[in-house]
Enzyme design. Structure first.
Site, short mmCIF file in Angstrom:
data_model
loop_
_atom_site.label_atom_id
_atom_site.label_comp_id
_atom_site.label_asym_id
_atom_site.label_seq_id
_atom_site.Cartn_x
_atom_site.Cartn_y
_atom_site.Cartn_z
N SER A 55 43.88 52.87 41.75
CA SER A 55 44.75 52.10 42.65
C SER A 55 43.90 51.04 43.36
O SER A 55 42.69 50.98 43.21
CB SER A 55 45.43 53.03 43.64
OG SER A 55 46.30 53.93 42.98
N HIS A 57 44.76 47.82 42.95
CA HIS A 57 44.95 46.61 42.15
C HIS A 57 46.40 46.12 42.18
O HIS A 57 46.80 45.36 41.32
CB HIS A 57 44.53 46.87 40.71
CG HIS A 57 43.16 47.43 40.57
ND1 HIS A 57 42.05 46.81 41.10
CD2 HIS A 57 42.72 48.58 39.99
CE1 HIS A 57 40.98 47.54 40.82
NE2 HIS A 57 41.35 48.62 40.17
N HIS A 215 36.61 45.84 41.09
CA HIS A 215 36.28 47.04 41.84
C HIS A 215 35.24 46.79 42.93
O HIS A 215 34.58 47.72 43.39
CB HIS A 215 35.77 48.14 40.89
CG HIS A 215 36.77 48.54 39.87
ND1 HIS A 215 36.66 48.20 38.54
CD2 HIS A 215 37.93 49.24 39.99
CE1 HIS A 215 37.70 48.68 37.88
NE2 HIS A 215 38.49 49.31 38.73
N SER A 425 57.67 19.38 70.13
CA SER A 425 57.57 18.51 71.32
C SER A 425 57.96 17.08 70.97
O SER A 425 58.67 16.41 71.74
CB SER A 425 56.15 18.55 71.88
OG SER A 425 55.82 19.83 72.34
#
Length: 540
Positions: A55, A57, A215, A425
């Protein structure tokens, strides 16, 4: 490191439970011990396509489970391959008589665990084939190439062919062709950080990395941090060196590796469009997170050589929303309509009015940094720039203004601010001056006309006296002007209004309504402060 998580050891489980709120997918009931996401509508009557890995990724791989892509995704811990049992569970849950294909990224853990699970499934009588993807070209051909975001091209082609009922042999053959003709390269400004990691980054502020995996491992080369165009050009140069010398056509995947903002991703695709290689790209996947590395500030480029079948299958619609492909083209343009002239009136002279506008403009320009610093404490830090830009623009057109006609002058300033001044503004002041210019012929005096403009500004802007805006200085000043007070008294009224904003810490409208009392206490509203400064300068 701050992150939107609960417990660090539950990150993957919590994430997959979020994924599983999608009605098209579901989890095996052995979750969380076995983390497998499967298609909810799967009937086992076609070839199953399975992929997965560690996991971190996301959206790969669970985000690509659905019609036309993956049948199942197997998810390990962060950057860690799923277990053999988890992969076997996925195979057994979705594989029927047609068999299944495992798409494996070329990392040791994935090859071993997916490979062993495939052998065990075969021993149980299931037909299982494997494809290993190694699209990373950073380290050359002599090494084992890592699997990067190009893996998703393989998943898309294989998934579509499976959806069409093609045989396992056909799918394997076509998937292998995609593998053989896909290349990827990654480039990053930071390494990825685990959620419980406190170690400093290995990269200095002036450095970037090229040729990195997914990784957090170091890249093949540390390079200088440069403009986006130059960094993309270096990545493209690496890709070109690995491509055949023919004028073939490609699909490009631009992958966000975690924390690159959407505006930066658009700049990156624009940078790619400037390269020679862009002329050979027919389709674009992304720019989007496809195969990330948690929170890495980096991107990867993946190219797949197109043939008729690959092009057709890539373009087929799919269930997963994480996949998006479109034609890659040069920016299109259509003829813009002609806008009215900013100053439609004939210029006229008035020495006193010109000196007054010159003084106000010079003051606004000189206050830019100071007012930005003040606005940074209670806003978005650009109030000084907005007013300074208006000052520069007014100064540049002084000789074109109808200085001797108050109504037309107010209307011209209103038009100028609407067209040239940025931020809310600028628009609010444009409304004020435009309404004041329209009212002046009836009111016959400036104070009354400006009060009409202020009321229109309050009506459209939503703020009122006491809401910590420029109105807190404008209203008392205009009221004093309407009452025919001296310039000194008008300036004093504006200053008192600006000072009063320091005490206002709770409002119902205006940007201050979004902020806490702690942020607002003892700090004047920048717009009110600028109004007070203008009138104090004129008093001198």
């Amino acid at each position: 490191m701050k992150a939107f998580i609960n417990d660090t050891d539950q990150v993957v489980n919590d994430s997959l439970l979020g994924v599983a709120t999608n009605p098209d997918v579901q989890l095996l009931d052995t979750f969380p011990k076995v983390r497998v996401v499967v298609r909810r509508d799967w009937k086992k009557n076609k070839v199953a396509v399975i992929s997965g890995g560690g996991s971190g990724h996301e959206p790969a791989h669970a985000g690509f489970v659905g019609k036309g892509m993956l049948t199942a995704a197997v998810c390990g811990d962060i950057f860690a391959s799923p277990s053999v049992d988890a992969v076997l569970s996925a195979i057994l849950s979705v594989t029927g008589k047609k068999g299944c294909l495992l798409i494996i990224k070329n990392y040791t853990g994935d090859r071993l665990n997916f490979g062993l699970a495939a052998e065990q499934a075969r021993a149980l009588g299931l037909r299982v084939e494997t494809i290993t993807v190694g699209d990373d070209i950073a380290l050359g051909k002599e090494v084992q190439r890592r699997g990067l975001a190009g893996t998703v091209f393989v998943q898309k082609v294989a998934g579509q062919l499976a959806e069409e009922g093609k045989s396992l042999d056909k799918i394997v053959d076509s998937a292998q062709k995609v593998v053989n003709h896909t290349v990827s390269i990654g480039l990053s400004l930071t390494d990825s950080r685990h959620f419980d990691q406190e170690e400093p980054t290995r990269l200095k502020s002036e450095e970037a990395e090229i040729g990195l995996g997914i990784h957090g491992e170091p890249g093949a080369e540390i390079i200088s941090y440069e403009q986006a165009d130059k960094l993309v050009a270096k990545a493209v140069q690496k890709l070109r060196a690995s491509l055949p010398k023919t004028k073939a056509k490609y699909a490009l995947l631009l992958n966000n590796m975690g924390s690159v903002s959407p505006i930066e991703m658009n700049i990156l695709i624009h940078a790619f469009a400037k390269t020679r290689l862009a002329k050979q790209v027919s389709y674009l996947v992304g720019p989007a997170p496809i195969m990330s590395s948690i929170n890495m500030s980096g991107f990867s480029l993946s190219l797949v050589l197109l043939n008729d079948e690959i092009e057709r299958t890539l373009l087929k619609r799919v269930g997963p929303s994480s996949w998006h492909i479109s034609r890659f083209t040069t920016p299109g343009k259509i003829k813009s309509p002609k806008l009215p002239e900013i100053i439609p009136y004939k210029s006229s002279s008035n020495k006193a009015v010109k000196q007054l506008l010159e003084k106000i403009s010079s003051l606004l320009i000189s206050l830019e940094k100071e007012m930005n610093a003040l606005d940074n404490k209670v806003g978005d830090g650009d109030a000084g720039t907005t007013f300074a830009h208006a000052g520069r623009k007014i100064k540049s057109v002084l000789n074109k203004l109808p200085l001797n006609d108050n109504s037309k002058l107010l209307l011209s300033i209103g038009r100028l601010l609407a067209r040239e001044a940025g931020g809310s503004s600028g628009v609010l002041l444009s409304i004020l001056f435009t309404a004041a210019g329209n009212a002046f012929p009836d009111k016959k005096e400036l104070g009354g006309a400006l009060m009409v403009g202020l009321e229109k500004m309050k009506e459209l802007g939503g703020a009122d006296l006491g809401d910590r805006t420029m109105i807190d200085a404008l209203q008392p000043a205009f009221e004093a002007m309407e009452a025919d007070k001296s310039l000194g008294e008008i300036a004093e009224a504006a200053r008192k209004g600006a000072e009063d904003t320091k005490k206002i810490t709770k409002t119902k409208s205006g940007r201050s309504s979004y902020l806490s009392a702690r942020n607002l206490k003892d700090i004047p509203d920048p717009g009110a402060e600028i109004v007070a400064r203008i009138l104090e300068e004129l008093k001198k």
